[in-house]
Each structure stands twice: as structure tokens, then as C-alpha cells.
Scaffold this motif. Sequence first.
Motif, PDB file in Angstrom:
ATOM      1  N   SER A 250      30.671 -10.125  23.030  1.00  0.00           N
ATOM      2  CA  SER A 250      31.629 -10.669  22.077  1.00  0.00           C
ATOM      3  C   SER A 250      32.493  -9.560  21.488  1.00  0.00           C
ATOM      4  O   SER A 250      33.715  -9.672  21.397  1.00  0.00           O
ATOM      5  N   LEU A 338      33.407 -15.999  26.427  1.00  0.00           N
ATOM      6  CA  LEU A 338      32.095 -15.827  25.798  1.00  0.00           C
ATOM      7  C   LEU A 338      31.139 -16.958  26.163  1.00  0.00           C
ATOM      8  O   LEU A 338      29.946 -16.717  26.368  1.00  0.00           O
ATOM      9  N   THR A 406      33.951 -17.104  17.850  1.00  0.00           N
ATOM     10  CA  THR A 406      32.690 -16.630  18.415  1.00  0.00           C
ATOM     11  C   THR A 406      31.503 -16.884  17.482  1.00  0.00           C
ATOM     12  O   THR A 406      31.602 -16.704  16.273  1.00  0.00           O
ATOM     13  N   ASN A 408      29.122 -15.102  17.295  1.00  0.00           N
ATOM     14  CA  ASN A 408      28.662 -13.780  16.833  1.00  0.00           C
ATOM     15  C   ASN A 408      29.229 -13.429  15.450  1.00  0.00           C
ATOM     16  O   ASN A 408      28.907 -12.391  14.890  1.00  0.00           O
TER      17      ASN A 408
END
Lengths: 410, 284
Positions: A250, A338, A406, A408
Motif C-alpha cells: 500500500s 491493492l 486503502t 491500510n
Amino acid sequence: MNRVFTTPMDASSPPTIDSEALGFDRGAHLLVKHALAGVAVGSTLRVVSKAPGFRAHVVAWCRSQGHGVSFDEAGRALIVRGGYQTGRWRGAERSGRSDPRSPDAVAEQAKASWGLAARGSTVEAGGPEWDFALDRKHEVWADEAVDLYRQALAAQWDPETAADWNAPFELPDEVEDAVVQVMTYLIENENAALLVPARFLGRIHPHYREIMQLLAIQVADEARHVDVFTRRARLKGREPALSTVGGQLSLKTLVDEPDFSVAAFLLSVLGEGTFVNLLNFLHVHAPDPVTRRIARLAARDEARHVAFGMAHLSRRLNSEPELRARLANAIELRHDTLSAGGAGLNEEVFDALVLLAAGEWTPAAIAAGFERVQALQSEMAEGRRLRLCRLGFDEPEAERLASLHTRNFM
Amino acid sequence: MPETLLMGAVAYAPKVVTIWEGFKAYFAERGLAFDYVLYSNYERQVEAQFEGAIHVAWNSPLAWVRAERMARARGVAVSAVAMRDTDRDLSSLIVVRAGAGIESFADLRGRTVGFGAVDSPQATLIPLEHLSRHGLQAGRDFTARRFDQLGGKHGDHIGGERDAALALTRGEIDAACMIDSNHLAFTTEGILPAGGTRILAQTDAYDHCNFTVSPGAPTELVDRFVELLLAMSWDDPAARPLMELEGLKQWLPGRTTGYALLERAVDEQGFYDADGRILAADYR
Ligand SMILES: [Fe+2]
Ligand SMILES: [Fe+2]
């Protein structure tokens, strides 16, 4: 020095200076230069000197400067001013103005030949052509950079003294492990946040001084964040914990983004914006005073980074609304990349956040921690949605894009 | 008829490539095909002028003296067509430490004098001639210590003079020979402490480098080359960096009136013979 000439100018004798015992090996050329500036090219300046070696030195100096020189019977030098000093500044160009608020101060395009020159200085023609890829104002600029830079300077803190590293606390082993895992994750993200502006820094034309300065201090902010999160991870004698493929994948898409505005959008508007929520969460729910304190310090810095990203994107989108589509594409492309790679918030970090917010190993505490992390996630998505709206994305689009960010966080 | 003017230059420092690449582009933009050949020493460059390898050579004063002698011996002619403003009327200095009690030439007897490279006009040949004119012979009246740097480069590299200056400040030698502008530069840069040295003697004026045309070089090309050189203006930002690198403000027509001092030194010290053959035994 107001009086340069020791004798008045008249028709019979050339202007004269007396450099006394000051030799060319001790700076006499400054006196001569100063006096020559007051005579016309082709006219003569007479120099009297008692300095040893004067004769050899004045000849060598005049030769190198393109002035003629001879001596009269009394041994005084008769310097005929050459025209080369003025020639150097023919074709020289003023590089904007230093004060960004004055009109025409900041050029829409900074010239390669201005190079490292201070904005507002006069640049000699014929110099090297510098290769600064980001040499257009709209690509980097935000008027707010001046104020944000000043705020950043005033808000610098010293990791050594800003937190009480000796504050007494003891956590259950698993909770301490969870804190260390979250710190490990934070450090990895801070590394990305440091590298992204650092890589653009070397490509921005120094004409855009305010942006260069702001990014430099932003890099320093991130360096401190890496510092304090590393200290906290090691505070109880542990090494940092796990780093996952998903997390790094990411971040790699962020660091690899070549466009300044797109990178500012992904990193600052979305990533760091989301991080402000995370850090505020840690400030409230972390189980120990040190973690709470450093999360607070970092959150304040991150808020400025977000503010610059917002200011730059707002300005650019104002004049370039078609950029909005590119930004949306960038989110989607990153999401696709991703999802294909299975990247997202790793289980270890998610579990660690829950446990950290729970603070202890009981079903009731875990339930509370889980609830808090869920609240955090919706808070993050809501924050992204609001910022996207402020950048002019319409409501449904903002909501959709906010959810594609994302997992993340950064 | 060749269409490209070929110039020889000696590679005494890496910047030589930068300089002549710059000139090549400058001439090309003005319609003159120009190329350069680099030699590691002036002797080979001068010899190449008589082998038809180059049309002009950017020659040291010593190389000019040799080219002129070789031409005369062969019944051909070379000419000096251009030079820098900074090539005219140089002088060399014999410098001593202030307060060392050396007030006159006589005080140099029994002392050690530092010189530059064996083939340096400014730091060796001309100062030796000056000392000899005042009755001092190396080996007999004083000890000559050479600060050899890059033999064959005719003293173009400043290193020998700098080493001699440093040896003077350390007290390893009693006097050092250097070109006037280097004494000024060394004191300005602090290599020689300001006021720490005294100029014992200054030679007469002499000229330095020139562009020497090889025998039989194509006149039109050479004329165009000289015309473009002389038209270079310090005011022109395209030309100025090249002129700064080469150390001049203005190109001037060549003149050969400033080499008599060096001619005398070469004869007296037996550096070349009258036909331009190398005599100096220790010259490599
Ligand atoms: Fe950060
Ligand atoms: Fe940040």
C-alpha cells in the motif's frame, strides 16, 4: 566611505586615491574597485600606494580585470577603466520578487536559468540550465504555505523533552505487545510520509521557496514521528514487531506516485487525514501516558500536513477542474492494485488496536475495544468524505471514493 | 581543401576538455567546423604542427619558441595569430620571506631558490635568466630546487609554483619564483600569509601563449577562426563562460615581440638548439 577621492576631479589631474600601506594582498583591490566605479569606462584613475609589492600586484590585478595600467614618474599607477565589469550584467534578468504577496513576485513558470538564485535576485545571463521538473506554479503552489510554514516553525518540539519517557506505568504483556505492534505499523507509515515530500523536494524549483521550506519542515516533522514511535516501541525493552507485505504494498503505491498533486492528494488529503483520526484515537484510548502524549504531538503536525494538501489541491482544482477526474482515477487505480495484491490493514494491526483500546484481557473490555475501533473506522471514512466534498467532489462520488481508500489507512 | 579546422591543445588539466568542447559548439553555431586534438605535452604538439596533423596549436610561449626555430630550420613559416589579453606583459617575481634578511641578489648566494617545472617559462627559465643577468648561476652561486609538476606541460599547471610557495613558508627554501598573478593569488587565498613575503625582484615583461599557425595550414579556415575569436565578446553570455574558463576578457591579434626574454633564457640554458632540437638532458 563617502569620500573616495582624495583630490578633487579637475581637467588637469585624474581622480586619485591613496591606498597608503594597504597592499593588494590585504584587500587594496576593494578601494580601487570602489574608486573605479566612479570613473567612466576609458577614463583614468590614479592610485598612490606605499605598499610593498604594489607595482607587481596592481599590474597582475588590472590584467585579470581587463583594466589598462601604466605608471607615472612618481610611481603612481594610472589605471584606465575597462568595460568588462558592466558587460557581465548585460542581459541579466530579475527573478521575480522576494515577497510572495507583491504582484508578479512568483512566476507562473520558473526559468531553468534562475536555478538556485534567491527569488528576486538579478541572475547573470549564460549560467547553467537547471533541471527542476516542478517549475510551474500551479503544479506546487498554495498561498497558505507561508502561514503553515510559520506555524510549523513555532510548533516544533523536542522528542527528548516533549514526552515524559520516565512516566511510571506497567501494562499486561499482551497489551504492551499490542502497543509495540501499533508503533511498528506507525513507523512504517511515517517512513513513507517522510520519503514522499523528500523525493519531491529535490525536484521543485527553488523559486517556489515557500513550498520548498514547508516540505522541508514537513520532512523534519516526520523524522520526529519516526523518532518518538521508535522510542515508544523500545521503551520496555522490546524490538519492533511485524511488518507485512500488505502494508508495504500500500505504501509503495504512494511513494511511487510521480505526480506532485496526485501524491499530495493520496498522502495528505486521504492518508494523513485518516492518520489524524488514528492518532486522536490513540491519544484518547491508548493504555499508557507516553503513547497518549506522543500521539497527540504527532496529530498536531499531521493536521498541518493535511492543511497544505487541501490548500494546494483547492487552488489547483479551482483553475483546473478536470484534475478532479484524474484524482478519482488515482484512488480507483490504487484500490484495484491493492485489492489484487491483497493489501490492507493487516490483522495484527487491527487486533492490536482492539486490544490496545481494550486495555485488558476480559470479554467486556475486548467488546469495548472492538466497538471503539469500528467507530474509528467510520470516523475515518466520514473525514475523507468531508474533505473530498470540500475539494468539490459531489456527495455520492465523495462517499464512494472515501470508501475505496486503502484499508491500510495511509 | 579540408573543411574542418583542426586545433591542437595540451591537456594540462581536465578542464581543457570542457573549454574546447565549448569552443567547438560555439564555432559550430557560427558555421565553422572546428575540432581539437589533445596532446599530453607541448613537444609532441609542436612536432605535430610539422607533420600536418593540426592546423593551429594553442601554444605555450616555450612551444612558440620551438615552433619558430623548427620552422626556420625547415625553411617554412609559422605565425602567431591570436592571444589572450592576459597573455601580454606578464612578469615573474622572485619572492622571499619577509624579515629573512635577503635584501639584494647578493644575499641569495649560498641559499636555496625554488623553481617550478623544468620547462616552465615563468617559474624556471625566465627567473633563471634574470638571476644570471645579476651574476648568479644555479649550482655555483645558489642551490636550485625544482618543484616539478607535469613535465612537458611548460608550467601550465599551477601546482609547481604553489608547492614552491608552500616550501618557502615552511622555510625549506629561501626564495621562490612565480608569475606575478600567482603571487597575488597565493597571498589572496592565504597560501602565502599576507605581508609574510617580500618581492625581491621582478623580471621584465614578457608574453605568454599564442595560437600558432602550422606551416601550410589552409588560410581561409584559419582566417575565419581568428575572425570568430576576435569577435568574441565578454558581453555575450554565450561566450563569457568560455572566456572565463580560458582566463581572458578579450582575444587580441597575435604578436611576437614579447618572447625575446624567453629566447635568451632558452639559449643561455641550452633548452633547445637554434633548430628547435631538445637539448635539456633532464627533460622528460
Ligand atoms: Fe507523520
Ligand atoms: Fe505527515
